[in-house]
Design a protein around this motif. Structure first.
Motif, PDB file in Angstrom:
ATOM      1  N   GLY A  67       0.788  -1.225   0.000  1.00  0.00           N
ATOM      2  CA  GLY A  67       0.000   0.000   0.000  1.00  0.00           C
ATOM      3  C   GLY A  67       0.819   1.274   0.000  1.00  0.00           C
ATOM      4  N   TRP A  68       2.128   1.173   0.144  1.00  0.00           N
ATOM      5  CA  TRP A  68       2.952   2.369   0.228  1.00  0.00           C
ATOM      6  C   TRP A  68       2.993   3.182  -1.063  1.00  0.00           C
ATOM      7  CZ3 TRP A  68       3.805   4.545   4.564  1.00  0.00           C
ATOM      8  CH2 TRP A  68       3.865   3.780   5.720  1.00  0.00           C
ATOM      9  N   PRO A  69       3.012   2.572  -2.245  1.00  0.00           N
ATOM     10  CA  PRO A  69       2.981   3.404  -3.457  1.00  0.00           C
ATOM     11  C   PRO A  69       1.738   4.294  -3.519  1.00  0.00           C
ATOM     12  CG  PRO A  69       3.671   1.197  -4.011  1.00  0.00           C
ATOM     13  CD  PRO A  69       3.222   1.164  -2.583  1.00  0.00           C
ATOM     14  N   SER A  70       0.599   3.757  -3.141  1.00  0.00           N
ATOM     15  CA  SER A  70      -0.631   4.544  -3.134  1.00  0.00           C
ATOM     16  C   SER A  70      -0.533   5.680  -2.130  1.00  0.00           C
ATOM     17  CB  SER A  70      -1.822   3.647  -2.805  1.00  0.00           C
ATOM     18  OG  SER A  70      -2.980   4.399  -2.640  1.00  0.00           O
ATOM     19  N   LYS A  71      -0.012   5.385  -0.977  1.00  0.00           N
ATOM     20  CA  LYS A  71       0.129   6.402   0.065  1.00  0.00           C
ATOM     21  C   LYS A  71       1.041   7.533  -0.406  1.00  0.00           C
ATOM     22  CE  LYS A  71       0.080   7.481   4.618  1.00  0.00           C
ATOM     23  NZ  LYS A  71      -1.093   7.907   5.296  1.00  0.00           N
ATOM     24  N   ALA A  77      -0.335  14.186  -4.190  1.00  0.00           N
ATOM     25  CA  ALA A  77      -1.483  14.681  -4.954  1.00  0.00           C
ATOM     26  C   ALA A  77      -2.373  15.575  -4.089  1.00  0.00           C
ATOM     27  CB  ALA A  77      -2.287  13.524  -5.526  1.00  0.00           C
ATOM     28  N   ASP A  78      -2.512  15.239  -2.836  1.00  0.00           N
ATOM     29  CA  ASP A  78      -3.344  16.049  -1.943  1.00  0.00           C
ATOM     30  C   ASP A  78      -2.750  17.430  -1.691  1.00  0.00           C
ATOM     31  OD1 ASP A  78      -5.186  14.019  -1.806  1.00  0.00           O
ATOM     32  OD2 ASP A  78      -4.528  13.281   0.153  1.00  0.00           O
ATOM     33  N   LEU A  79      -1.452  17.565  -1.881  1.00  0.00           N
ATOM     34  CA  LEU A  79      -0.803  18.864  -1.722  1.00  0.00           C
ATOM     35  C   LEU A  79      -0.929  19.740  -2.967  1.00  0.00           C
ATOM     36  CD1 LEU A  79       2.472  17.771   0.104  1.00  0.00           C
ATOM     37  CD2 LEU A  79       0.462  18.883   1.103  1.00  0.00           C
ATOM     38  N   ALA A 111      -6.804  13.778 -12.556  1.00  0.00           N
ATOM     39  CA  ALA A 111      -5.668  13.921 -13.463  1.00  0.00           C
ATOM     40  C   ALA A 111      -4.377  14.136 -12.676  1.00  0.00           C
ATOM     41  CB  ALA A 111      -5.903  15.063 -14.437  1.00  0.00           C
ATOM     42  N   ILE A 112      -4.459  14.826 -11.562  1.00  0.00           N
ATOM     43  CA  ILE A 112      -3.275  15.056 -10.730  1.00  0.00           C
ATOM     44  C   ILE A 112      -2.767  13.731 -10.168  1.00  0.00           C
ATOM     45  CG2 ILE A 112      -2.478  16.084  -8.554  1.00  0.00           C
ATOM     46  CD1 ILE A 112      -4.306  18.490  -9.224  1.00  0.00           C
ATOM     47  N   VAL A 113      -3.669  12.884  -9.680  1.00  0.00           N
ATOM     48  CA  VAL A 113      -3.267  11.565  -9.182  1.00  0.00           C
ATOM     49  C   VAL A 113      -2.628  10.764 -10.308  1.00  0.00           C
ATOM     50  CG1 VAL A 113      -4.124   9.352  -8.301  1.00  0.00           C
ATOM     51  CG2 VAL A 113      -4.931  11.484  -7.293  1.00  0.00           C
ATOM     52  N   SER A 114      -3.226  10.794 -11.484  1.00  0.00           N
ATOM     53  CA  SER A 114      -2.672  10.072 -12.624  1.00  0.00           C
ATOM     54  C   SER A 114      -1.287  10.593 -12.989  1.00  0.00           C
ATOM     55  CB  SER A 114      -3.611  10.180 -13.824  1.00  0.00           C
ATOM     56  OG  SER A 114      -3.098   9.434 -14.903  1.00  0.00           O
ATOM     57  N   ALA A 115      -1.104  11.908 -12.917  1.00  0.00           N
ATOM     58  CA  ALA A 115       0.205  12.485 -13.227  1.00  0.00           C
ATOM     59  C   ALA A 115       1.266  12.008 -12.239  1.00  0.00           C
ATOM     60  CB  ALA A 115       0.118  14.010 -13.220  1.00  0.00           C
TER      61      ALA A 115
END
Length: 150
Positions: A67-71, A77-79, A111-115
């Motif tokens: 799960g670390w890559p997602s985290k 992305a949240d920033l 799109a930001i998460v995808s980037a």
């Protein structure tokens, strides 16, 4: 992926087609690696047991913590916050109105998460019989005259 070799696209100026083909080529080249990155992000990358480090009695109950890559992606992305567009002078294409009408502030975070996952992301705008469709990352947002759905 095969349809990206089209000679022309309705409504696209022929002089823009070489750039579109170049972008599609880059996308095709990176696609296999992006699948791997997506698998890591969604924690679906398989755990490979080499048969040397896990005792037989516990091998069936062991799973990898992936799960670390997602985290890592989500924290970055949240920033990133979309503040709007910078358009010098007039807005001949109505980008600001399109953003407001279609509530793009909901599509842009995808799109930001995808980037962050793949190194690059695009918003694709198309139109069908029900209205305008904006595809961000791997999610589709559909906007009709009465509203939008995600």
């Amino acid at each position: 992926m095969n349809s990206l070799g089209a000679a022309s696209i309705t409504g696209v100026d022929p002089e823009d087609m070489p750039m579109i083909r170049t972008l599609c080529k880059v996308w095709r080249e990176r696609y296999p690696y992006n699948l791997i990155r997506s698998s890591y992000y969604f924690a679906r990358y398989g755990f490979k047991d080499f048969g040397i480090s896990i005792p037989d009695r516990i091998r069936a109950s062991v799973s990898a913590c992936v799960g670390w890559p997602s985290k890592a992606v989500r924290v970055l992305a949240d920033l990133s916050v979309f503040d709007g567009w910078t358009i010098d002078g007039a807005d001949p294409y109505g980008v600001a109105d399109l953003t407001d009408d279609m509530a793009l502030e909901l599509a842009i975070p995808q799109a930001i998460v995808s980037a962050y996952m793949h190194g690059c992301a695009f918003l694709t705008v198309t139109k069908d019989s029900e209205g305008i469709i904006i595809t961000a990352a791997q999610r589709r947002i559909q906007c009709g005259r009465l509203g939008w759905t995600a």
